[in-house]
Design an enzyme around this catalytic site. Structure first.
Site, PDB file in Angstrom:
ATOM      1  N   CYS A 122       0.838  -1.197   0.000  1.00 15.90           N
ATOM      2  CA  CYS A 122       0.000   0.000   0.000  1.00 15.90           C
ATOM      3  C   CYS A 122       0.882   1.261   0.000  1.00 15.90           C
ATOM      4  CB  CYS A 122      -0.974  -0.059   1.173  1.00 15.90           C
ATOM      5  SG  CYS A 122      -2.384   1.026   0.944  1.00 15.90           S
ATOM      6  N   HIS A 146      -3.455  -5.748   0.907  1.00 16.32           N
ATOM      7  CA  HIS A 146      -2.833  -5.956   2.219  1.00 16.32           C
ATOM      8  C   HIS A 146      -2.794  -7.428   2.633  1.00 16.32           C
ATOM      9  CE1 HIS A 146      -2.524  -1.772   3.670  1.00 16.32           C
ATOM     10  NE2 HIS A 146      -3.575  -1.549   2.905  1.00 16.32           N
ATOM     11  N   GLU A 203      -0.993  -8.706   4.869  1.00 16.21           N
ATOM     12  CA  GLU A 203      -0.789  -8.804   6.328  1.00 16.21           C
ATOM     13  C   GLU A 203      -2.103  -8.677   7.092  1.00 16.21           C
ATOM     14  OE1 GLU A 203      -0.428  -6.131   4.604  1.00 16.21           O
ATOM     15  OE2 GLU A 203      -0.836  -4.343   5.812  1.00 16.21           O
TER      16      GLU A 203
END
Lengths: 225, 79
Positions: free
Chosen positions: A89, A197, A199
């Protein structure tokens, strides 16, 4: 695997990223979080992650100020020596602004901040970040950005395609990104920048585990290396 | 000495913000606006007194930070 996460004023995914890296590191030492004013990196690192967020308030251009911070000189050196760097990002924006990845991330074509789960097609499994996925498979990963509209000139796009350096494409383009590009690799395939994302998707409690293979394959590569 | 930097998107780079401004102008009744391109102006107050040196400095600033030359052009004006 020894990993570190770079933290800028305005980073907000740094701790999520550290948790994701801790989970696969294979040891009990927590992932180090390194403040942007540091000029050097600890020795012996395998992976550096540049997290999502709004570094320096997205002033001037997203990632522009962060890319010129003292620590980024060390990160560029680390990458140039063959180190692994993951930018997610805002981290992807920092990597393009620092020149480690080509192209630029512009305002979403719809002008709106887009925050939703998106389907991504894994375009290549020929790098340590994506070797845990099957090329051509679809994964579902959240995006949350205002400036994810990937833009590059035709020569750059051609090089990315010819060299199999597009890691992920959106199945349904959410932001106007050229050729639906969601993530790209450096020439040596050791720097990955992506808007979605992974994560945020590494535990069933978070809604899914499609992000896990990325971190696991990276950690496995570091063990065997 | 004041330097004024204009940063604009390169021709051919899509400008969704400019397109939205054009649309809004149309809604206000301003017909005939064929295209809007949005950019930025950055003013710098410099201690340098030599015009040529100032211009060289600001050009370097543009290359290194003020503009992203992948998508943007810039011009430098010394006032």
């Amino acid at each position: 695997m020894r990993a570190a996460v770079i933290q800028f004023p305005g980073s907000n995914c740094d701790r999520d990223m550290a948790v994701a890296l801790d989970k696969v590191s294979g040891h009990n030492k927590p992932t180090q979080i390194i403040w942007h004013k540091e000029s050097g990196l600890p020795s012996g690192l395998d992976v550096i992650a540049i997290p999502g967020g709004f570094s320096f308030g997205d002033y001037l251009r997203c990632g522009a100020i962060a890319a010129r911070s003292p620590i980024m000189r060390a990160v560029v050196d680390f990458a140039n020596k063959g180190g692994y760097v993951l930018g997610v990002c805002n981290g992807f924006q920092v990597l393009t602004e620092s020149g480690l990845l080509p192209g630029a991330l512009m305002r979403n074509a719809g002008l709106k901040f887009v925050c939703k789960d998106t389907d991504l097609r894994v375009e290549t499994s020929a790098c340590e970040f994506t070797s845990g996925y099957k090329a051509g498979s679809t994964i579902n990963v959240p995006i949350a950005h205002h400036d994810g509209n990937f833009n590059a000139d035709t020569d750059t796009l051609k090089a990315l395609n010819d060299q199999d350096r597009v890691a992920f494409r959106y199945v349904n383009n959410p932001n106007g990104s050229m050729e639906d590009i969601a993530g790209i690799l450096s020439e040596n395939r050791r720097v990955l920048g992506m808007m979605p994302h992974p994560e945020r998707l590494n535990d069933p409690l978070l809604g899914g585990i499609d992000g896990n293979p990325l971190f696991e394959s990276l950690a496995n590569a570091m063990v065997s290396a | 000495m004041i330097a004024r930097v204009h940063v604009t998107l390169k021709p051919g780079v899509l400008d969704p913000q400019g397109a939205a401004v054009r649309h809004s102008l149309g809604a206000l009744g301003f017909d005939g606006v064929e295209k809007v391109r949005q950019g930025k102006v950055i003013e710098l107050k410099l201690s340098e007194t030599d015009v040529a040196k100032a211009e060289a400095q600001v050009n370097e600033m543009c290359e290194k930070l003020l503009a992203n030359t992948v998508i943007e052009n810039y011009t430098v004006e010394i006032l």
